[in-house]
Write an enzyme that holds these catalytic residues in place. Sequence first.
Site, PDB file in Angstrom:
ATOM      1  N   LYS A 154       0.867  -1.189   0.000  1.00 16.25           N
ATOM      2  CA  LYS A 154       0.000   0.000   0.000  1.00 16.25           C
ATOM      3  C   LYS A 154       0.894   1.227   0.000  1.00 16.25           C
ATOM      4  O   LYS A 154       2.040   1.155   0.448  1.00 16.25           O
ATOM      5  CB  LYS A 154      -0.877  -0.004   1.264  1.00 16.25           C
ATOM      6  CG  LYS A 154      -2.046   0.957   1.204  1.00 16.25           C
ATOM      7  CD  LYS A 154      -3.244   0.373   0.490  1.00 16.25           C
ATOM      8  CE  LYS A 154      -4.342   1.387   0.323  1.00 16.25           C
ATOM      9  NZ  LYS A 154      -5.566   0.811  -0.262  1.00 16.25           N
ATOM     10  N   ASP A 168      -6.929   4.566  -4.781  1.00 21.90           N
ATOM     11  CA  ASP A 168      -7.567   4.443  -3.460  1.00 21.90           C
ATOM     12  C   ASP A 168      -8.174   5.818  -3.198  1.00 21.90           C
ATOM     13  O   ASP A 168      -8.354   6.599  -4.149  1.00 21.90           O
ATOM     14  CB  ASP A 168      -6.542   4.053  -2.378  1.00 21.90           C
ATOM     15  CG  ASP A 168      -7.203   3.724  -1.039  1.00 21.90           C
ATOM     16  OD1 ASP A 168      -8.033   2.809  -0.999  1.00 21.90           O
ATOM     17  OD2 ASP A 168      -6.928   4.399  -0.032  1.00 21.90           O
TER      18      ASP A 168
HETATM   19  P1  NDP Z   1     -13.066   8.033  -2.823  1.00 19.47           P
HETATM   20  O1  NDP Z   1     -12.000   9.033  -2.561  1.00 19.47           O
HETATM   21  O2  NDP Z   1     -13.594   7.874  -4.212  1.00 19.47           O
HETATM   22  O3  NDP Z   1     -14.315   8.313  -1.871  1.00 19.47           O
HETATM   23  C1  NDP Z   1     -14.206   8.332  -0.500  1.00 19.47           C
HETATM   24  C2  NDP Z   1     -15.521   8.839   0.059  1.00 19.47           C
HETATM   25  O4  NDP Z   1     -15.480   8.786   1.475  1.00 19.47           O
HETATM   26  C3  NDP Z   1     -15.798  10.287  -0.303  1.00 19.47           C
HETATM   27  O5  NDP Z   1     -17.178  10.490  -0.380  1.00 19.47           O
HETATM   28  C4  NDP Z   1     -15.184  11.032   0.886  1.00 19.47           C
HETATM   29  O6  NDP Z   1     -15.754  12.313   1.085  1.00 19.47           O
HETATM   30  C5  NDP Z   1     -15.537  10.108   2.022  1.00 19.47           C
HETATM   31  N1  NDP Z   1     -14.524  10.222   3.084  1.00 19.47           N
HETATM   32  C6  NDP Z   1     -13.181  10.056   2.965  1.00 19.47           C
HETATM   33  N2  NDP Z   1     -12.574  10.288   4.145  1.00 19.47           N
HETATM   34  C7  NDP Z   1     -13.558  10.594   5.004  1.00 19.47           C
HETATM   35  C8  NDP Z   1     -13.587  10.923   6.371  1.00 19.47           C
HETATM   36  N3  NDP Z   1     -12.450  10.976   7.098  1.00 19.47           N
HETATM   37  N4  NDP Z   1     -14.795  11.154   6.953  1.00 19.47           N
HETATM   38  C9  NDP Z   1     -15.944  11.082   6.232  1.00 19.47           C
HETATM   39  N5  NDP Z   1     -15.983  10.791   4.922  1.00 19.47           N
HETATM   40  C10 NDP Z   1     -14.805  10.538   4.329  1.00 19.47           C
HETATM   41  O7  NDP Z   1     -12.504   6.638  -2.267  1.00 19.47           O
HETATM   42  P2  NDP Z   1     -13.010   5.173  -2.574  1.00 19.47           P
HETATM   43  O8  NDP Z   1     -14.484   5.168  -2.753  1.00 19.47           O
HETATM   44  O9  NDP Z   1     -12.141   4.612  -3.610  1.00 19.47           O
HETATM   45  O10 NDP Z   1     -12.617   4.426  -1.217  1.00 19.47           O
HETATM   46  C11 NDP Z   1     -13.490   4.357  -0.096  1.00 19.47           C
HETATM   47  C12 NDP Z   1     -12.993   3.288   0.854  1.00 19.47           C
HETATM   48  O11 NDP Z   1     -12.978   2.026   0.169  1.00 19.47           O
HETATM   49  C13 NDP Z   1     -11.578   3.454   1.411  1.00 19.47           C
HETATM   50  O12 NDP Z   1     -11.528   2.912   2.702  1.00 19.47           O
HETATM   51  C14 NDP Z   1     -10.748   2.617   0.462  1.00 19.47           C
HETATM   52  O13 NDP Z   1      -9.540   2.202   1.073  1.00 19.47           O
HETATM   53  C15 NDP Z   1     -11.689   1.453   0.254  1.00 19.47           C
HETATM   54  N6  NDP Z   1     -11.443   0.664  -0.937  1.00 19.47           N
HETATM   55  C16 NDP Z   1     -11.478   1.213  -2.181  1.00 19.47           C
HETATM   56  C17 NDP Z   1     -11.276   0.435  -3.290  1.00 19.47           C
HETATM   57  C18 NDP Z   1     -11.411   0.980  -4.681  1.00 19.47           C
HETATM   58  O14 NDP Z   1     -11.336   0.183  -5.628  1.00 19.47           O
HETATM   59  N7  NDP Z   1     -11.663   2.260  -4.870  1.00 19.47           N
HETATM   60  C19 NDP Z   1     -10.948  -0.995  -3.168  1.00 19.47           C
HETATM   61  C20 NDP Z   1     -11.024  -1.505  -1.815  1.00 19.47           C
HETATM   62  C21 NDP Z   1     -11.233  -0.676  -0.760  1.00 19.47           C
HETATM   63  P3  NDP Z   1     -14.945  13.607   0.565  1.00 19.47           P
HETATM   64  O15 NDP Z   1     -14.992  13.535  -0.919  1.00 19.47           O
HETATM   65  O16 NDP Z   1     -15.702  14.751   1.126  1.00 19.47           O
HETATM   66  O17 NDP Z   1     -13.559  13.473   1.129  1.00 19.47           O
END
Ligand code: NDP
Length: 443
Positions: free
Chosen positions: A126, A166
């Site tokens: 990672k 990510d």
């Molecule tokens: P994105 O950046 O596309 O989206 C993340 C979302 O979560 C956004 O809506 C963001 O809001 C919100 N968010 C992030 N940090 C916080 C916080 N501290 N408090 C509240 N809301 C928060 O990321 P992904 O959708 O790709 O990833 C989401 C999760 O899934 C992570 O844990 C990632 O590690 C996991 N994941 C992702 C994969 C992938 O293929 N994308 C694969 C496996 C796991 P804002 O935009 O306002 O920051």
Amino acid sequence: MGYVEEVYAKVVEKNPSQPEFHQAVKEVLETLKPAIEANEELYRKEAILERLVEPDRQIMFRVPWVDDKGQIQVNRGFRVQFNNSIGPYKGGLRLHPSVNIGIIKFLGFEQIFKNSLTGLPIGGGKGGSDFDPKGKSDREVMAFCKSFITELYKYIGADEDVPAGDIGTGAREIGYMFGQYKRITGLYEGVLTGKGLSYGGSLARTEATGYGLLYLTEEMLKCNGKDIAGKTVVVSGAGNVAIYAIQKAQQLGAKPVTCSDSTGWIYDPEGIDVELLKEIKEVKRARLTEYAAARKSAEYHEGKGVWTIKCDIALPCATQNELDIEDAKTLVANGCFAVAEGANMPTTLEATKYLQENGVLFAPGKAANAGGVATSALEMSQNSERLSWTFEEVDNKLKGIMVNIFHNIDDASRKYGKEGDYVTGANIAGFEKVVDAMLAQGV
Ligand code: NDP
């Protein structure tokens, strides 16, 4: 002190100020106890746990770049190559101001078991940076990404370490990074996944984590005598995982009614309008207030709150530790019967325990969100073959992988007398394959 406790104590002592890493190690080792105790003499002699919790290497570097005002900015870059016993390191790059070495280590550690569970030949790693892409111009994001890869390129490669997206790293960032890697090395190879379709990306990669989450959830429900159709679903997040989880839930006949971002959340009792959400988040990169402004049925609330909405199924898809014990109590009181983690470690240990003790079906992230990395591995296969598969081909393989993951974790939970405990099942199933490979390859 037992073997697990000894190793955990050493982890805490040797890695101070890394609470997320401690939490991940504790959760994994505790649930591995039945498998470890069955082979304790051998594992102690081979120092299997000591080797598992120590990354192969941790790379930390300076990332200087110039902002639009001509000011030089400095961020910190990370890549933790945790374990490559079953394949090249594979894992995303997180760009978020909260990123530090402890968070990257927790994610890299979890990635070992998740990647193993996919059944594909990928090891765990990672990386990322404390760079915040929010509010930055395209040129600034490009400047950061090119500087980041100018250092990282030395340590990655198609057969060595293959980073992906990510939080904060989407197709735009991967494009800039790939361009810089190619320019420095002269190699056109599958060194990064999550690429655009015109230059080696895989169809269905964008949808994969969210879709995969629903395929696994559907199978878990089916095997427990329940049907996903007609169920009310609460989702947190409004990013890549959340958007496609909402879309697939709708395709399977369920009704997702919430989403959230880091400033607020939406409750839309008529069901989330996924096209509108995509327009706001993927195209305009705007806040959720715009969703409420465009849709009469929706309420917008500041802060955190999706878990207060009555539901059958909860899908945390935003970030770590976003569902705590109070949230778990509210979900149970409201009749929620299944929680599947789209994000990595979104549920605290205490909340997980409470949900399980109260009969909630609980699918941990390392199984439930493995569709993203599995499809990244399918992107690697296509790059090696120099071929592209159709959307249906990739989606069908993804579905097969997710159904298979569910049965593997279910079988592992039964093998050790923990039927229905999918956290234990996922950790043991992922662990056994990695340990076999470590033992076979020697020290
Ligand atoms: P994105 O950046 O596309 O989206 C993340 C979302 O979560 C956004 O809506 C963001 O809001 C919100 N968010 C992030 N940090 C916080 C916080 N501290 N408090 C509240 N809301 C928060 O990321 P992904 O959708 O790709 O990833 C989401 C999760 O899934 C992570 O844990 C990632 O590690 C996991 N994941 C992702 C994969 C992938 O293929 N994308 C694969 C496996 C796991 P804002 O935009 O306002 O920051």
